[in-house]
Design an enzyme around this catalytic site. Structure first.
Site, PDB file in Angstrom:
ATOM      1  N   CYS A 239       0.956  -1.251  -0.127  1.00 38.39           N
ATOM      2  CA  CYS A 239      -0.166   0.109   0.075  1.00 38.39           C
ATOM      3  C   CYS A 239       0.767   1.316   0.125  1.00 38.39           C
ATOM      4  O   CYS A 239       0.401   2.165  -0.755  1.00 38.39           O
ATOM      5  CB  CYS A 239      -1.147  -0.045   1.380  1.00 38.39           C
ATOM      6  SG  CYS A 239      -2.038   1.388   1.364  1.00 38.39           S
TER       7      CYS A 239
ATOM      8  N   GLU B 268      -4.008  -5.377  -3.197  1.00 35.83           N
ATOM      9  CA  GLU B 268      -4.027  -4.154  -3.550  1.00 35.83           C
ATOM     10  C   GLU B 268      -4.706  -4.206  -5.179  1.00 35.83           C
ATOM     11  O   GLU B 268      -5.426  -3.198  -5.454  1.00 35.83           O
ATOM     12  CB  GLU B 268      -2.624  -3.439  -3.480  1.00 35.83           C
ATOM     13  CG  GLU B 268      -2.038  -3.083  -2.298  1.00 35.83           C
ATOM     14  CD  GLU B 268      -2.698  -1.412  -2.156  1.00 35.83           C
ATOM     15  OE1 GLU B 268      -2.804  -0.602  -2.958  1.00 35.83           O
ATOM     16  OE2 GLU B 268      -3.391  -1.358  -1.026  1.00 35.83           O
TER      17      GLU B 268
END
Length: 222
Positions: free
Chosen positions: A135, A207
């Site tokens: 992230c 993600e």
């Protein structure tokens, strides 16, 4: 080659898939459907709430004061600065604070935050750092990639997003976590290194799923 560089190299196909995802491409080109972006920023707000809890666990579990201080500082920044900036940015898309607070987490959001919380509570500090890196570093990688192609001047709110994540300030923040993860990996046993890489890969895949979730406007089927 350092520990995290080797992990990133082995994960290059997933990283490229993220950069080439139509949602990410659409931000860079400035032509992403605004409803998809509204969906994304609302889900991202929900994500940040549990992300803050993960940082709190990181501070609690850190063995050294310096690492504890870094996690605590990022927690403070997330809760008292980033989330307020996020609310202000969302307001420009017509999303009120009340709407954000009432956002129902989508299946992928639940899967991602639940995974991070499990790693933070049950895994090692190395696994925790590795699970957060896709992230933190990934957003800078996306921002830098889009900025090199030229932020979309005709879509100022998307250009603002690109500028935020390609900034030196965000890069330094992401680099600190990347350095910490690499340091922990370099002294870890082979078994711990494998666990750290597994945590990184799972978060990286999540993600990708997060961007894809926003592209599909994912909802609970029942």
């Amino acid at each position: 080659m350092g520990f995290i560089e080797g992990v990133e190299e082995r994960c290059l196909p997933i990283r490229k898939a993220i950069l080439e995802h139509p949602f990410v491409v659409g931000i860079g080109q400035g032509d992403l459907d605004v409803e998809r972006f509204r969906y994304y920023v609302a889900q991202d707000y929900v994500y940040l709430i549990d992300y803050a809890r993960v940082l709190a666990l990181g501070a609690a579990r850190a063995p050294e004061l310096e690492v504890m201080s870094w996690f605590a500082g990022l927690l403070d920044e997330t809760l008292n600065t980033e989330m307020e900036l996020h609310r202000g940015y969302c307001a420009q898309f017509g999303i009120s604070r009340e709407e954000l607070e009432a956002t129902r987490p989508a299946p992928t959001t639940v899967a991602y935050t639940s995974y991070l919380l499990r790693v933070a509570s049950q895994g090692s500090l190395g696994e925790l750092a590795a699970s957060l890196l896709p992230c933190q570093w990934g957003y800078w990688e996306i921002g830098e990639h889009l900025a090199r192609r030229g932020a979309p001047a005709h879509a100022p709110l998307y250009a603002e997003w690109v500028g935020m994540y390609s900034s030196d300030e965000f890069r330094d923040l992401a680099l600190h976590l990347r350095t910490l993860t690499d340091s922990l990996g370099s002294i870890a046993s082979p078994a711990e290194q494998a666990a750290m890489e597994a945590a990184y890969v799972t978060s990286l895949r999540l993600e990708y799923q997060f961007w894809d979730m926003a592209w599909r406007l994912e909802e609970w089927p029942v």
